[in-house]
Design a protein around this motif. Structure first.
Motif, short mmCIF file in Angstrom:
data_model
loop_
_atom_site.label_atom_id
_atom_site.label_comp_id
_atom_site.label_asym_id
_atom_site.label_seq_id
_atom_site.Cartn_x
_atom_site.Cartn_y
_atom_site.Cartn_z
N GLY A 178 15.24 8.17 50.44
CA GLY A 178 14.76 6.70 51.73
C GLY A 178 13.61 6.37 50.04
O GLY A 178 12.78 4.92 50.37
N SER A 179 13.59 7.10 49.19
CA SER A 179 12.61 6.72 47.87
C SER A 179 13.64 5.51 47.30
O SER A 179 14.55 5.29 46.65
CB SER A 179 12.51 7.53 46.68
N GLY A 180 12.29 4.74 46.86
CA GLY A 180 12.84 3.61 45.57
C GLY A 180 13.90 3.86 44.37
O GLY A 180 14.63 3.38 43.98
N VAL A 181 13.19 5.36 43.96
CA VAL A 181 14.08 5.48 42.57
C VAL A 181 15.79 5.96 42.98
O VAL A 181 16.08 5.10 41.96
CB VAL A 181 12.93 7.23 42.04
N PHE A 182 15.60 6.26 44.14
CA PHE A 182 16.94 6.40 44.55
C PHE A 182 18.00 5.11 44.25
O PHE A 182 18.96 5.57 43.91
CB PHE A 182 17.27 6.94 46.21
N TRP A 183 17.03 4.21 45.06
CA TRP A 183 18.13 2.87 45.09
C TRP A 183 17.94 2.02 43.85
O TRP A 183 18.90 1.90 43.62
CB TRP A 183 17.43 2.35 46.07
N LEU A 184 17.24 2.31 43.07
CA LEU A 184 17.49 1.49 42.08
C LEU A 184 18.13 2.72 41.33
O LEU A 184 19.13 1.89 40.14
CB LEU A 184 16.18 2.13 40.43
N ALA A 185 18.42 3.89 41.05
CA ALA A 185 19.46 4.85 40.64
C ALA A 185 20.94 4.42 41.29
O ALA A 185 22.06 4.07 40.24
CB ALA A 185 18.87 6.05 41.02
N CYS A 186 21.04 3.95 42.54
CA CYS A 186 21.86 3.51 42.78
C CYS A 186 22.91 2.21 42.24
O CYS A 186 23.48 2.22 41.30
CB CYS A 186 22.39 3.02 44.24
N VAL A 187 21.72 1.29 42.61
CA VAL A 187 22.04 -0.15 40.79
C VAL A 187 22.68 0.12 39.86
O VAL A 187 23.30 -0.25 39.10
CB VAL A 187 20.55 -0.69 41.30
N LEU A 188 21.76 0.90 39.42
CA LEU A 188 22.07 1.13 37.82
C LEU A 188 23.35 1.62 38.07
O LEU A 188 24.27 1.73 37.30
CB LEU A 188 21.17 2.14 37.24
N LEU A 189 24.04 2.53 39.02
CA LEU A 189 24.61 3.26 39.06
C LEU A 189 26.09 2.11 38.70
O LEU A 189 27.44 1.74 38.06
CB LEU A 189 25.59 3.96 40.07
N LEU A 190 25.75 1.25 39.73
CA LEU A 190 26.51 0.27 40.37
C LEU A 190 27.54 -0.69 38.91
O LEU A 190 28.09 -1.92 38.30
CB LEU A 190 26.96 -0.96 40.54
#
Length: 72
Positions: free
Chosen positions: A12-24
């Motif tokens: 649920g953290s913002g860092v997790f979603w930023l990591a997913c966006v960077l991964l994509l």
């Protein structure tokens, strides 16, 4: 969620979603490079597209597995 440390990465953290966006973004770049380089290497357009999609899928799969491993 239980006990979590300050600054931890969870789904649920913002860092997790930023990591997913960077991964994509990295996966898309890898796919484009793989497709372009295979096309320049002599593959026809359809095979180059398949190489690019394969590289994108492989990078995404490995990245998501790594993110899942780190966030557990």
């Amino acid at each position: 969620m239980g006990d979590t440390a300050v600054g931890s990465v969870h789904a649920g953290s913002g860092v997790f979603w930023l990591a997913c966006v960077l991964l994509l973004a990295v996966a898309a770049i890898c796919g484009l490079l793989a497709g372009f380089l295979s096309w320049r290497g002599g593959a026809n357009v359809y095979n180059a597209a398949l190489f690019g999609f394969g590289a994108f899928g492989g990078t995404t799969g490995l990245g998501l597995a790594f993110i899942t491993l780190v966030t557990q």
